[in-house]
Design a protein around this motif. Structure first.
Motif, PDB file in Angstrom:
ATOM      1  N   LEU A 108       0.824  -1.214   0.000  1.00 28.84           N
ATOM      2  CA  LEU A 108       0.000   0.000   0.000  1.00 28.84           C
ATOM      3  C   LEU A 108       0.857   1.263   0.000  1.00 28.84           C
ATOM      4  CD1 LEU A 108      -2.880  -0.963   2.456  1.00 28.84           C
ATOM      5  CD2 LEU A 108      -2.980  -0.785  -0.032  1.00 28.84           C
ATOM      6  N   VAL A 109       1.923   1.258   0.756  1.00 32.87           N
ATOM      7  CA  VAL A 109       2.813   2.420   0.795  1.00 32.87           C
ATOM      8  C   VAL A 109       3.454   2.628  -0.573  1.00 32.87           C
ATOM      9  CG1 VAL A 109       4.974   3.303   1.769  1.00 32.87           C
ATOM     10  CG2 VAL A 109       3.225   2.355   3.268  1.00 32.87           C
ATOM     11  N   THR A 110       3.863   1.544  -1.220  1.00 33.28           N
ATOM     12  CA  THR A 110       4.466   1.649  -2.551  1.00 33.28           C
ATOM     13  C   THR A 110       3.462   2.211  -3.551  1.00 33.28           C
ATOM     14  OG1 THR A 110       5.894  -0.226  -2.059  1.00 33.28           O
ATOM     15  CG2 THR A 110       5.598   0.345  -4.378  1.00 33.28           C
ATOM     16  N   ILE A 111       2.231   1.735  -3.507  1.00 35.97           N
ATOM     17  CA  ILE A 111       1.197   2.249  -4.410  1.00 35.97           C
ATOM     18  C   ILE A 111       0.957   3.734  -4.152  1.00 35.97           C
ATOM     19  CG2 ILE A 111      -1.273   2.116  -4.940  1.00 35.97           C
ATOM     20  CD1 ILE A 111      -1.022  -0.935  -4.536  1.00 35.97           C
ATOM     21  N   GLU A 112       0.947   4.135  -2.879  1.00 35.88           N
ATOM     22  CA  GLU A 112       0.736   5.542  -2.560  1.00 35.88           C
ATOM     23  C   GLU A 112       1.869   6.418  -3.101  1.00 35.88           C
ATOM     24  OE1 GLU A 112      -0.038   8.513   1.243  1.00 35.88           O
ATOM     25  OE2 GLU A 112       0.673   6.478   1.593  1.00 35.88           O
ATOM     26  N   VAL A 113       3.107   5.973  -2.944  1.00 35.82           N
ATOM     27  CA  VAL A 113       4.249   6.750  -3.442  1.00 35.82           C
ATOM     28  C   VAL A 113       4.183   6.876  -4.950  1.00 35.82           C
ATOM     29  CG1 VAL A 113       6.764   6.709  -3.709  1.00 35.82           C
ATOM     30  CG2 VAL A 113       5.742   6.246  -1.487  1.00 35.82           C
TER      31      VAL A 113
ATOM     32  N   THR B  22       1.511   6.683  -6.841  1.00 30.40           N
ATOM     33  CA  THR B  22       0.371   7.546  -7.175  1.00 30.40           C
ATOM     34  C   THR B  22       0.728   9.011  -7.016  1.00 30.40           C
ATOM     35  OG1 THR B  22      -1.150   5.817  -6.448  1.00 30.40           O
ATOM     36  CG2 THR B  22      -2.038   8.057  -6.620  1.00 30.40           C
ATOM     37  N   TRP B  23       1.392   9.371  -5.904  1.00 29.63           N
ATOM     38  CA  TRP B  23       1.782  10.768  -5.714  1.00 29.63           C
ATOM     39  C   TRP B  23       2.789  11.214  -6.760  1.00 29.63           C
ATOM     40  CZ3 TRP B  23      -0.944  14.237  -3.604  1.00 29.63           C
ATOM     41  CH2 TRP B  23      -1.772  13.936  -2.545  1.00 29.63           C
TER      42      TRP B  23
END
Length: 101
Positions: free
Chosen positions: A76-81, A83-84
């Motif tokens: 999830l953290v990787t996807i968030e990074v 995405t940003w």
């Protein structure tokens, strides 16, 4: 013709006056950032490489002991990074698809 030369000289002087603060700031950073490495820098690099090698060895043994919850959180953290990052690209382009040229 002298009128043209006078305007050109005035324009050049105006350009130099406007560019001077930016050039001074560039030179201030260039003196610090563009200097060649010193022997002390190489010693610091060697210590950092040894520490990184030691950390990687510790990571290999830990890699097999990652729980499902930790793996899911890392995903999830990787996807968030990511995405940003892509949202920053869109904001920088000010357009969803490609650059307006």
């Amino acid at each position: 013709m002298s009128n043209l030369m006078g305007k050109a000289t005035a324009l050049l002087n105006k350009f130099k006056a406007q560019a001077r603060p930016q050039f001074d700031e560039f030179m201030r950073y260039a003196k610090v950032e563009l200097t060649p490495p010193t022997p002390a820098d190489f010693q610091h690099l060697r210590k950092t490489a040894k520490k990184a090698k030691k950390d990687v060895k510790g990571t290999r043994s830990r890699l097999g002991r990652v729980t499902v919850a930790e793996a899911w959180l890392n995903t999830l953290v990787t996807i968030e990074v990511i995405t940003w990052f892509f949202m920053g690209e869109v904001i920088g382009r000010r357009h969803f698809v490609g650059y307006k040229v």
